[in-house]
Design an enzyme around this catalytic site. Structure first.
Site: not given
Length: 468
Positions: A75, A81, A177, A350, A426
């Site tokens: 990239c 970035c 991107c 949720e 995560c």
């Protein structure tokens, strides 16, 4: 003004291994040195940016001898970035580093008793794997050192892209991107050029002025696109001019929204998303199930890997068809419905009401009748009275945000005492913290990392727990 501290350059530093947060490790006189964007085997000169008693941090000033493993980043935005910081690392080394990260967080730092960690599940796609990206408008984009700021026109100073790391008010104008498949790049570039040509003001983050704030581009496996454009104030004519032009240019956009956000922060979670044209959602399919994705819906951003992740969660849940399952942080109900065929009843909870609305639509569209969904703050919804009313869970599947679970939620889980817990995370660091709170009552029986985000240091991890 005081004198600036002289730069300290460490010469001929040998990079040994990959560390967390995308850094690499070397040792200098017994102290640990963390170096950004280095590759094991590199010999580099390092400019120090931080020096503490037990560790130092630095950036590469120059590469003396590149590692045999070092790759040329693909990239053109690499290094400025803030994303995709591991492009210089071969994918096999990325996977090994993520596997090690899970072990470090759970065992070395978390001191948890775990079985052998299963080999990380790789991603089929290492580029163009995301189904959602957000780009930010800026009237004062990041200016490179070889550019003359005084020689740039107002239009040339505008940017539409990503925030530059460590600078809240700097946006890097993105030319291409590699994260999201087309027409993502073409849509972004068209909007930028159209807005400049029509003298639409890009947002100034520092002064909170301007018209155009951000865009969200979502896509599904079928190639449908949802575009949401965020404006700082309402101007019916200007909004229509831009959205009509984008709609006419891109037939792939099947769902077109806009938001008017006059707040000082960028979040749109509390803002109304107004459907301008097309369908109110795009749909993703998984194992014969259809999932509705609206402009605020949470859906795993790597669709192909999401199937692998949910398959792991279902396998570790080992349902027999007789269980009551609670799916905490259910999003649009993907995991809940994915496991529903092997459960008596599934309860999904949720925070985002719109996501729960979508979950209910999904269940109806899929002909699923044994799932119930509830919206609200987890610690407020998941109470002893709620569990008494809906039945004690035999299995809990938990997929919280990066911060992990609120201590009150952990307390209720312990009180509910499910026989089995499947914890999808995560962030292995917050996962390890939460698992430690459960350790007196539960033992960890399986650990399975899944790579959802190639070229980055992020890793998803699934742990199975059984009650002692």
């Amino acid at each position: 003004m005081g004198k600036r501290k002289p730069e300290i350059i460490l010469e001929n530093v040998h990079i040994e291994s990959v560390a967390a947060e995308g850094k690499a490790i070397a040792h200098i006189d017994g102290a640990v040195l963390f170096v950004e964007m280095a590759v094991p085997g590199d010999i580099v000169n390092v400019r120090l940016t931080k020096k503490k008693k037990n560790y130092m941090e630095g950036v590469i000033a120059s590469i003396v001898t590149p590692s045999e493993h070092r790759l040329e980043p693909f990239c053109s935005h690499f290094g400025v970035c803030g994303g995709c910081k591991w492009q210089q690392l071969p994918y096999e080394m990325q996977l090994a580093a993520k596997q090690q990260q899970v072990w470090d967080q759970l065992v070395r730092i978390g001191h948890l008793q775990i079985p052998e960690i299963s080999p990380i599940i790789p991603s089929d796609d290492v580029t163009y794997y995301r189904n959602k990206l957000e780009f930010t408008f800026s009237s004062r984009r990041w200016i490179f050192s070889d550019e003359d700021p005084e020689g740039l026109s107002p239009g040339e100073r505008c940017g539409l892209g990503f925030h530059v790391g460590r600078f809240f008010d700097k946006v890097l104008d993105i030319r291409h991107c590699w994260l999201q498949p087309e027409p993502s790049n073409r849509i972004r570039l068209f909007i930028k050029e159209f807005a400049i040509a029509h003298k639409m003001d890009f947002y100034n983050i520092r002064e909170n002025t301007g018209f155009l704030r951000s865009i969200f581009i979502r896509n599904n496996s079928a190639g449908n696109v949802m575009l949401t454009v965020v404006f700082a104030y309402y101007d019916a004519e200007a909004i229509a001019t831009l959205l009509d032009a984008v709609s006419a240019e891109f037939s792939e956009i099947t769902s077109l929204y806009y938001v008017v956000n006059s707040k000082l922060n960028d979040s749109i979670g509390d803002q109304e998303c107004i459907l301008y044209k097309g369908e109110d959602a795009i749909w993703e399919t998984m194992e014969g199930l259809r999932f509705k994705i609206g402009p605020k819906s949470f859906y795993q951003t790597n669709s192909r890997q999401a199937y692998k992740l949910y398959s792991v969660a279902r396998e570790l849940a080992a349902l027999t068809g007789n269980e009551v399952v609670y799916d905490l942080y259910t999003g649009t109900g993907t995991i809940a419905q994915f496991v529903s065929a092997k459960a008596t009843k599934v309860i999904g909870i949720e925070y985002v009401k719109e996501a729960i609305d979508d979950a209910c639509v999904n269940a109806e569209a899929n002909g699923i009748t044994n799932c119930s969904f509830f919206a609200g703050d987890m610690k407020d919804v998941l109470t002893s009275d709620f569990i008494a009313g809906h039945g004690r869970p035999d299995v809990m599947i938990i997929d919280p945000p990066r911060a992990g679970m609120h201590p009150d939620v952990v307390k209720v889980i312990l009180e509910a005492a499910p026989e089995k817990i499947v914890y999808v995370s995560c962030n292995p660091a917050s996962q390890a913290r939460d698992l430690a709170l459960l350790a007196d009552k539960y033992c960890i029986t399986a650990v399975q990392p899944v790579d959802m985000f190639p070229q980055t240091m992020h890793v998803e991890n699934v742990c199975a727990l059984v009650r002692k």
